[in-house]
Design a protein around this motif. Structure first.
Motif, PDB file in Angstrom:
ATOM      1  N   LEU A  44      -5.871 -13.170  -6.351  1.00 23.58           N
ATOM      2  CA  LEU A  44      -5.851 -11.970  -5.500  1.00 23.58           C
ATOM      3  C   LEU A  44      -6.258 -10.735  -6.296  1.00 23.58           C
ATOM      4  CD1 LEU A  44      -2.654 -12.418  -3.308  1.00 23.58           C
ATOM      5  CD2 LEU A  44      -5.021 -12.390  -2.514  1.00 23.58           C
ATOM      6  N   TRP A  45      -5.802 -10.656  -7.544  1.00 27.29           N
ATOM      7  CA  TRP A  45      -6.150  -9.513  -8.404  1.00 27.29           C
ATOM      8  C   TRP A  45      -7.661  -9.440  -8.607  1.00 27.29           C
ATOM      9  CZ3 TRP A  45      -3.723  -5.295  -9.770  1.00 27.29           C
ATOM     10  CH2 TRP A  45      -4.218  -4.534 -10.815  1.00 27.29           C
ATOM     11  N   LYS A  46      -8.288 -10.595  -8.840  1.00 28.62           N
ATOM     12  CA  LYS A  46      -9.742 -10.633  -9.019  1.00 28.62           C
ATOM     13  C   LYS A  46     -10.450 -10.239  -7.722  1.00 28.62           C
ATOM     14  CE  LYS A  46     -11.767 -11.515 -12.272  1.00 28.62           C
ATOM     15  NZ  LYS A  46     -12.377 -10.627 -13.301  1.00 28.62           N
ATOM     16  N   ALA A  47      -9.927 -10.689  -6.580  1.00 28.82           N
ATOM     17  CA  ALA A  47     -10.507 -10.305  -5.287  1.00 28.82           C
ATOM     18  C   ALA A  47     -10.406  -8.801  -5.081  1.00 28.82           C
ATOM     19  CB  ALA A  47      -9.801 -11.057  -4.158  1.00 28.82           C
ATOM     20  N   GLN A  48      -9.257  -8.233  -5.416  1.00 30.31           N
ATOM     21  CA  GLN A  48      -9.077  -6.786  -5.282  1.00 30.31           C
ATOM     22  C   GLN A  48     -10.052  -6.035  -6.179  1.00 30.31           C
ATOM     23  OE1 GLN A  48      -5.232  -4.586  -4.666  1.00 30.31           O
ATOM     24  NE2 GLN A  48      -5.423  -4.245  -6.859  1.00 30.31           N
ATOM     25  N   GLY A  52     -13.441  -3.259  -5.083  1.00 25.82           N
ATOM     26  CA  GLY A  52     -13.356  -1.840  -5.430  1.00 25.82           C
ATOM     27  C   GLY A  52     -11.954  -1.281  -5.455  1.00 25.82           C
ATOM     28  N   GLY A  53     -10.970  -2.145  -5.718  1.00 32.19           N
ATOM     29  CA  GLY A  53      -9.602  -1.656  -5.899  1.00 32.19           C
ATOM     30  C   GLY A  53      -8.673  -1.856  -4.729  1.00 32.19           C
ATOM     31  N   PRO A  88      -8.384   0.986   1.401  1.00 36.06           N
ATOM     32  CA  PRO A  88      -9.310   1.467   0.369  1.00 36.06           C
ATOM     33  C   PRO A  88      -8.681   2.550  -0.512  1.00 36.06           C
ATOM     34  CG  PRO A  88     -10.435   1.261   2.466  1.00 36.06           C
ATOM     35  CD  PRO A  88      -8.967   1.045   2.739  1.00 36.06           C
ATOM     36  N   VAL A  89      -9.098   2.558  -1.776  1.00 34.84           N
ATOM     37  CA  VAL A  89      -8.633   3.555  -2.738  1.00 34.84           C
ATOM     38  C   VAL A  89      -9.851   4.270  -3.323  1.00 34.84           C
ATOM     39  CG1 VAL A  89      -6.526   2.281  -3.307  1.00 34.84           C
ATOM     40  CG2 VAL A  89      -8.607   1.896  -4.652  1.00 34.84           C
ATOM     41  N   GLY A  90      -9.589   5.373  -4.005  1.00 37.95           N
ATOM     42  CA  GLY A  90     -10.664   6.115  -4.636  1.00 37.95           C
ATOM     43  C   GLY A  90     -11.178   5.417  -5.890  1.00 37.95           C
ATOM     44  N   LYS A  91     -12.278   5.927  -6.397  1.00 40.98           N
ATOM     45  CA  LYS A  91     -12.821   5.409  -7.660  1.00 40.98           C
ATOM     46  C   LYS A  91     -11.760   5.502  -8.752  1.00 40.98           C
ATOM     47  CE  LYS A  91     -16.457   6.299 -11.061  1.00 40.98           C
ATOM     48  NZ  LYS A  91     -17.592   7.178 -11.422  1.00 40.98           N
ATOM     49  N   PHE A  92     -10.970   6.570  -8.710  1.00 43.16           N
ATOM     50  CA  PHE A  92      -9.841   6.755  -9.627  1.00 43.16           C
ATOM     51  C   PHE A  92      -8.573   6.716  -8.793  1.00 43.16           C
ATOM     52  CE2 PHE A  92     -13.383   9.229 -11.476  1.00 43.16           C
ATOM     53  CZ  PHE A  92     -13.595   8.468 -12.603  1.00 43.16           C
ATOM     54  N   HIS A  93      -7.857   5.601  -8.885  1.00 38.68           N
ATOM     55  CA  HIS A  93      -6.622   5.445  -8.109  1.00 38.68           C
ATOM     56  C   HIS A  93      -5.437   5.766  -9.006  1.00 38.68           C
ATOM     57  CE1 HIS A  93      -3.891   4.158  -5.062  1.00 38.68           C
ATOM     58  NE2 HIS A  93      -3.419   3.177  -5.809  1.00 38.68           N
ATOM     59  N   VAL A  94      -4.719   6.816  -8.655  1.00 37.58           N
ATOM     60  CA  VAL A  94      -3.573   7.288  -9.434  1.00 37.58           C
ATOM     61  C   VAL A  94      -2.304   6.655  -8.884  1.00 37.58           C
ATOM     62  CG1 VAL A  94      -2.213   9.312 -10.112  1.00 37.58           C
ATOM     63  CG2 VAL A  94      -4.719   9.500  -9.865  1.00 37.58           C
ATOM     64  N   GLN A  95      -1.587   5.942  -9.759  1.00 39.28           N
ATOM     65  CA  GLN A  95      -0.264   5.438  -9.414  1.00 39.28           C
ATOM     66  C   GLN A  95       0.742   6.288 -10.174  1.00 39.28           C
ATOM     67  OE1 GLN A  95      -0.014   0.964  -9.051  1.00 39.28           O
ATOM     68  NE2 GLN A  95      -1.937   1.182 -10.199  1.00 39.28           N
ATOM     69  N   LEU A  96       1.496   7.078  -9.452  1.00 40.74           N
ATOM     70  CA  LEU A  96       2.437   8.013 -10.050  1.00 40.74           C
ATOM     71  C   LEU A  96       3.823   7.400 -10.055  1.00 40.74           C
ATOM     72  CD1 LEU A  96       2.568  11.783  -9.475  1.00 40.74           C
ATOM     73  CD2 LEU A  96       4.661  10.476  -9.257  1.00 40.74           C
ATOM     74  N   CYS A  97       4.413   7.274 -11.230  1.00 39.55           N
ATOM     75  CA  CYS A  97       5.750   6.695 -11.334  1.00 39.55           C
ATOM     76  C   CYS A  97       6.776   7.667 -10.773  1.00 39.55           C
ATOM     77  CB  CYS A  97       6.084   6.350 -12.782  1.00 39.55           C
ATOM     78  SG  CYS A  97       7.729   5.610 -12.934  1.00 39.55           S
ATOM     79  N   GLY A  98       7.559   7.200  -9.790  1.00 37.32           N
ATOM     80  CA  GLY A  98       8.585   8.033  -9.184  1.00 37.32           C
ATOM     81  C   GLY A  98       9.985   7.530  -9.450  1.00 37.32           C
ATOM     82  N   THR A  99      10.165   6.746 -10.507  1.00 39.12           N
ATOM     83  CA  THR A  99      11.481   6.220 -10.859  1.00 39.12           C
ATOM     84  C   THR A  99      12.253   7.271 -11.656  1.00 39.12           C
ATOM     85  OG1 THR A  99      10.443   4.049 -10.908  1.00 39.12           O
ATOM     86  CG2 THR A  99      12.642   4.177 -11.803  1.00 39.12           C
ATOM     87  N   THR A 100      13.552   7.126 -11.731  1.00 41.59           N
ATOM     88  CA  THR A 100      14.445   8.149 -12.277  1.00 41.59           C
ATOM     89  C   THR A 100      14.016   8.731 -13.620  1.00 41.59           C
ATOM     90  OG1 THR A 100      16.274   7.170 -11.043  1.00 41.59           O
ATOM     91  CG2 THR A 100      16.851   8.653 -12.861  1.00 41.59           C
ATOM     92  N   PRO A 101      13.680   7.937 -14.658  1.00 44.22           N
ATOM     93  CA  PRO A 101      13.301   8.562 -15.930  1.00 44.22           C
ATOM     94  C   PRO A 101      12.115   9.515 -15.797  1.00 44.22           C
ATOM     95  CG  PRO A 101      13.750   6.245 -16.286  1.00 44.22           C
ATOM     96  CD  PRO A 101      13.755   6.462 -14.798  1.00 44.22           C
ATOM     97  N   ASP A 122      -1.915   8.029  -0.342  1.00 47.14           N
ATOM     98  CA  ASP A 122      -2.577   6.878   0.279  1.00 47.14           C
ATOM     99  C   ASP A 122      -3.817   7.225   1.100  1.00 47.14           C
ATOM    100  OD1 ASP A 122      -0.723   5.077  -0.850  1.00 47.14           O
ATOM    101  OD2 ASP A 122       0.691   5.484   0.781  1.00 47.14           O
ATOM    102  N   HIS A 123      -4.406   8.384   0.823  1.00 45.85           N
ATOM    103  CA  HIS A 123      -5.680   8.744   1.450  1.00 45.85           C
ATOM    104  C   HIS A 123      -6.701   9.006   0.350  1.00 45.85           C
ATOM    105  CE1 HIS A 123      -4.166   8.919   5.529  1.00 45.85           C
ATOM    106  NE2 HIS A 123      -3.107   9.538   5.065  1.00 45.85           N
ATOM    107  N   VAL A 124      -7.956   8.718   0.647  1.00 43.96           N
ATOM    108  CA  VAL A 124      -9.032   8.886  -0.322  1.00 43.96           C
ATOM    109  C   VAL A 124      -9.693  10.243  -0.091  1.00 43.96           C
ATOM    110  CG1 VAL A 124     -11.191   7.901  -1.196  1.00 43.96           C
ATOM    111  CG2 VAL A 124      -9.404   6.392  -0.324  1.00 43.96           C
ATOM    112  N   THR A 125     -10.002  10.947  -1.191  1.00 43.96           N
ATOM    113  CA  THR A 125     -10.683  12.233  -1.065  1.00 43.96           C
ATOM    114  C   THR A 125     -12.052  12.036  -0.417  1.00 43.96           C
ATOM    115  OG1 THR A 125     -11.553  12.012  -3.316  1.00 43.96           O
ATOM    116  CG2 THR A 125      -9.514  13.287  -3.051  1.00 43.96           C
ATOM    117  N   ASN A 126     -12.589  13.105   0.181  1.00 42.86           N
ATOM    118  CA  ASN A 126     -13.859  13.014   0.902  1.00 42.86           C
ATOM    119  C   ASN A 126     -15.004  12.525   0.027  1.00 42.86           C
ATOM    120  OD1 ASN A 126     -12.703  13.847   3.296  1.00 42.86           O
ATOM    121  ND2 ASN A 126     -13.151  16.003   2.947  1.00 42.86           N
ATOM    122  N   ASP A 127     -14.954  12.849  -1.267  1.00 43.00           N
ATOM    123  CA  ASP A 127     -16.026  12.410  -2.163  1.00 43.00           C
ATOM    124  C   ASP A 127     -15.816  10.987  -2.672  1.00 43.00           C
ATOM    125  OD1 ASP A 127     -13.945  12.755  -3.965  1.00 43.00           O
ATOM    126  OD2 ASP A 127     -14.886  14.416  -5.032  1.00 43.00           O
ATOM    127  N   GLY A 128     -14.703  10.354  -2.273  1.00 40.12           N
ATOM    128  CA  GLY A 128     -14.428   8.975  -2.671  1.00 40.12           C
ATOM    129  C   GLY A 128     -13.911   8.815  -4.084  1.00 40.12           C
TER     130      GLY A 128
END
Length: 199
Positions: A44-48, A52-53, A88-101, A122-128
């Motif tokens: 699945l990771w390879k398919a993703q 394009g992410g 779909p995600v952007g060319k640069f997909h930011v995963q922001l850690c929201g855990t307590t530390p 969870d939305h992609v910018t207009n320029d992708g």
């Protein structure tokens, strides 16, 4: 955890490239006969990666056929693990850690930067170029707050350093991943403080 749903707009088909199919079959061969379904996560990771992410429904179905699994079982895996993006995600997909530390060390300020520079979660910018989502622990708590952008970690962030990273990416520059302060990996800031006696 919120309910994870598939994107409304889906591509009509999916097929692994010959190189990725060969890669997937090599992963399957690592398991004993009859246990090839154990390769579902890397396949699945390879398919993703190929898509394009993100992971379309047809990619899940193709994975199920390849592994001789019921489609619902592959869907269960893809919707359970947040490493799989269901839209779909952007060319640069930011995963922001929201855990307590990370929150205790300033993740809320990073979230404000995301909202200002990228927009809604969870939305992609207009320029992708960009998308972002808040995730659970990424395992770099000692260097909090941090984000993962595609495959790289950016740690010890401030609102300013994070903004600079996003700005650099938006103009084609490649910022240095890892700690954004003077430290080596997860060593103490300022250098080593223990095991200094050469004897």
């Amino acid at each position: 955890m919120t309910v994870r749903r598939l994107a409304e707009k889906q591509p009509p088909s999916f097929a692994f490239t010959p190189e990725n199919l060969e890669w997937a079959k090599a992963r399957m061969e690592k398991y004993p006969p009859g246990r090839q379904q154990s390769a579902v996560i890397p396949v699945l990771w390879k398919a993703q990666e190929q898509c394009g992410g993100w992971l379309p429904q047809k990619a899940m179905e193709t994975t199920a056929e390849l592994l001789a699994m019921p489609k619902i079982r592959v869907l269960e895996v893809a919707t359970f693990y947040t490493m799989f993006n269901l839209s779909p995600v952007g060319k640069f997909h930011v995963q922001l850690c929201g855990t307590t530390p990370c929150v205790l060390r300033g993740a809320d300020e990073l979230k404000k930067v995301c909202r200002k520079m990228i927009g809604d979660q969870d939305h992609v910018t207009n320029d992708g170029l960009f998308s972002w989502t808040e995730v659970e622990c990424l395992g770099a708590c000692v260097n909090a707050p941090m984000v993962q952008i595609n495959y790289d970690y950016y740690e010890d962030l401030t609102a300013d350093s994070f903004s600079r990273i996003l700005n650099d990416m938006s103009v084609g520059k490649t910022p240095k991943p890892g700690p954004q302060v003077d430290r080596l990996n997860s060593a103490p800031i300022g250098g080593q403080t223990t095991l200094l006696d050469k004897a």
